[in-house]
Design a protein around this motif. Structure first.
Motif, PDB file in Angstrom:
ATOM      1  N   VAL A  44       0.833  -1.191   0.000  1.00 38.74           N
ATOM      2  CA  VAL A  44       0.000   0.000   0.000  1.00 38.74           C
ATOM      3  C   VAL A  44       0.876   1.252   0.000  1.00 38.74           C
ATOM      4  O   VAL A  44       0.515   2.292  -0.560  1.00 38.74           O
ATOM      5  N   TRP A  45       2.065   1.133   0.601  1.00 40.05           N
ATOM      6  CA  TRP A  45       2.953   2.292   0.763  1.00 40.05           C
ATOM      7  C   TRP A  45       3.857   2.522  -0.442  1.00 40.05           C
ATOM      8  O   TRP A  45       4.728   3.380  -0.404  1.00 40.05           O
ATOM      9  N   TYR A  46       3.680   1.757  -1.501  1.00 43.19           N
ATOM     10  CA  TYR A  46       4.510   1.924  -2.703  1.00 43.19           C
ATOM     11  C   TYR A  46       3.947   2.986  -3.647  1.00 43.19           C
ATOM     12  O   TYR A  46       4.545   3.249  -4.689  1.00 43.19           O
ATOM     13  N   PHE A  47       2.783   3.545  -3.319  1.00 44.99           N
ATOM     14  CA  PHE A  47       2.160   4.629  -4.096  1.00 44.99           C
ATOM     15  C   PHE A  47       1.995   4.282  -5.583  1.00 44.99           C
ATOM     16  O   PHE A  47       2.135   5.146  -6.439  1.00 44.99           O
ATOM     17  N   GLU A  48       1.695   3.007  -5.838  1.00 38.21           N
ATOM     18  CA  GLU A  48       1.586   2.577  -7.233  1.00 38.21           C
ATOM     19  C   GLU A  48       0.458   3.263  -7.985  1.00 38.21           C
ATOM     20  O   GLU A  48       0.598   3.586  -9.168  1.00 38.21           O
ATOM     21  N   GLY A  49      -0.656   3.497  -7.297  1.00 35.50           N
ATOM     22  CA  GLY A  49      -1.785   4.152  -7.955  1.00 35.50           C
ATOM     23  C   GLY A  49      -1.685   5.659  -7.944  1.00 35.50           C
ATOM     24  O   GLY A  49      -2.135   6.324  -8.876  1.00 35.50           O
ATOM     25  N   ILE A  50      -1.085   6.206  -6.888  1.00 36.76           N
ATOM     26  CA  ILE A  50      -0.957   7.657  -6.784  1.00 36.76           C
ATOM     27  C   ILE A  50       0.135   8.187  -7.699  1.00 36.76           C
ATOM     28  O   ILE A  50      -0.060   9.162  -8.428  1.00 36.76           O
ATOM     29  N   VAL A  51       1.294   7.542  -7.678  1.00 42.13           N
ATOM     30  CA  VAL A  51       2.438   8.010  -8.467  1.00 42.13           C
ATOM     31  C   VAL A  51       2.510   7.309  -9.820  1.00 42.13           C
ATOM     32  O   VAL A  51       2.474   7.942 -10.875  1.00 42.13           O
ATOM     33  N   GLY A  52       2.617   5.973  -9.807  1.00 40.75           N
ATOM     34  CA  GLY A  52       2.824   5.222 -11.049  1.00 40.75           C
ATOM     35  C   GLY A  52       1.718   5.394 -12.076  1.00 40.75           C
ATOM     36  O   GLY A  52       1.944   5.868 -13.189  1.00 40.75           O
ATOM     37  N   ALA A  53       0.505   4.992 -11.680  1.00 44.38           N
ATOM     38  CA  ALA A  53      -0.627   5.067 -12.610  1.00 44.38           C
ATOM     39  C   ALA A  53      -1.410   6.352 -12.461  1.00 44.38           C
ATOM     40  O   ALA A  53      -2.396   6.561 -13.163  1.00 44.38           O
TER      41      ALA A  53
END
Length: 202
Positions: free
Chosen positions: A47-56
């Motif tokens: 959850v803390w990898y910010f995949e949706g906020i930053v990546g996508a």
């Protein structure tokens, strides 16, 4: 320009998907709308990898806005030739598409790992990852989901949101790959389509 219209269509879709990914990622921090688990660091590490906020999300805004502006972009009329300028703009959009591929691929990978590992929850009176050793088989073994006593319904919460992120970022990845092909063909051919005679479907 037919290739520019397709790029604008792709850009608009990417923008909408990016917003949805940001919202889905933010919701992962608040199981059942509760905030204490985030403040106590009692959430899955992915959850803390910010995949949706930053990546996508934020990263995807770059290609989205570039593609949206391509239809009218002439690259200042390369060498005084508007058609050449549009070809130049289409080729340059490939760089933005590659950024989009990287961002969406990152979200796909992290979301997949998040689904396979399962949620971090209170099970057998200790905070742990109760499903991390079953290689994702828990996803279809609904009877095992009750192992997580807290946060309540965290398995459903994580599976739903990580699946949404995986699906949306997968669509983004495909759209960016399509734009790479669209930009390459549009840049090399420099073709223009008359609106009354031909339409380019996205």
């Amino acid at each position: 320009m037919c290739f520019g219209k397709c790029a604008k269509c792709i850009g608009s879709l990417l923008l909408a998907l990016a917003i949805l990914c940001i919202v889905a990622n933010i919701l992962l921090y608040f199981p059942n709308g509760e905030t204490q688990y985030a403040s106590n660091n009692q959430l899955s590490r992915y959850v803390w990898y910010f995949e949706g906020i930053v990546g996508a999300g934020v990263l995807m805004l770059i290609p989205a806005f570039v593609f949206i502006g391509l239809e009218d972009d002439t690259c200042c009329g390369c060498c005084g030739n508007e058609s050449c300028g549009r070809s130049c703009a289409m080729l340059s959009s490939i760089l933005a598409a590659i950024i989009g591929v990287a961002g969406s691929a990152y979200c796909v990978i992290v979301s997949a790992f998040g689904l396979v590992q399962g949620p971090y929850c209170l099970a057998n009176n200790q905070w742990t990852y109760p499903f991390q050793n079953n290689t994702g088989s828990y996803l279809t073994e609904y009877s095992t989901w009750s192992q997580c006593a807290e946060p309540k319904n965290v398995v459903v919460w994580n599976v739903t949101l990580f699946s949404i992120l995986l699906g949306l970022s997968g669509i983004q990845l495909i759209l960016c790959l399509i734009q790479i092909i669209n930009g390459l063909i549009g840049g090399l051919c420099g073709c223009c389509c008359e609106e009354k005679t031909q339409s380019y479907a996205c």
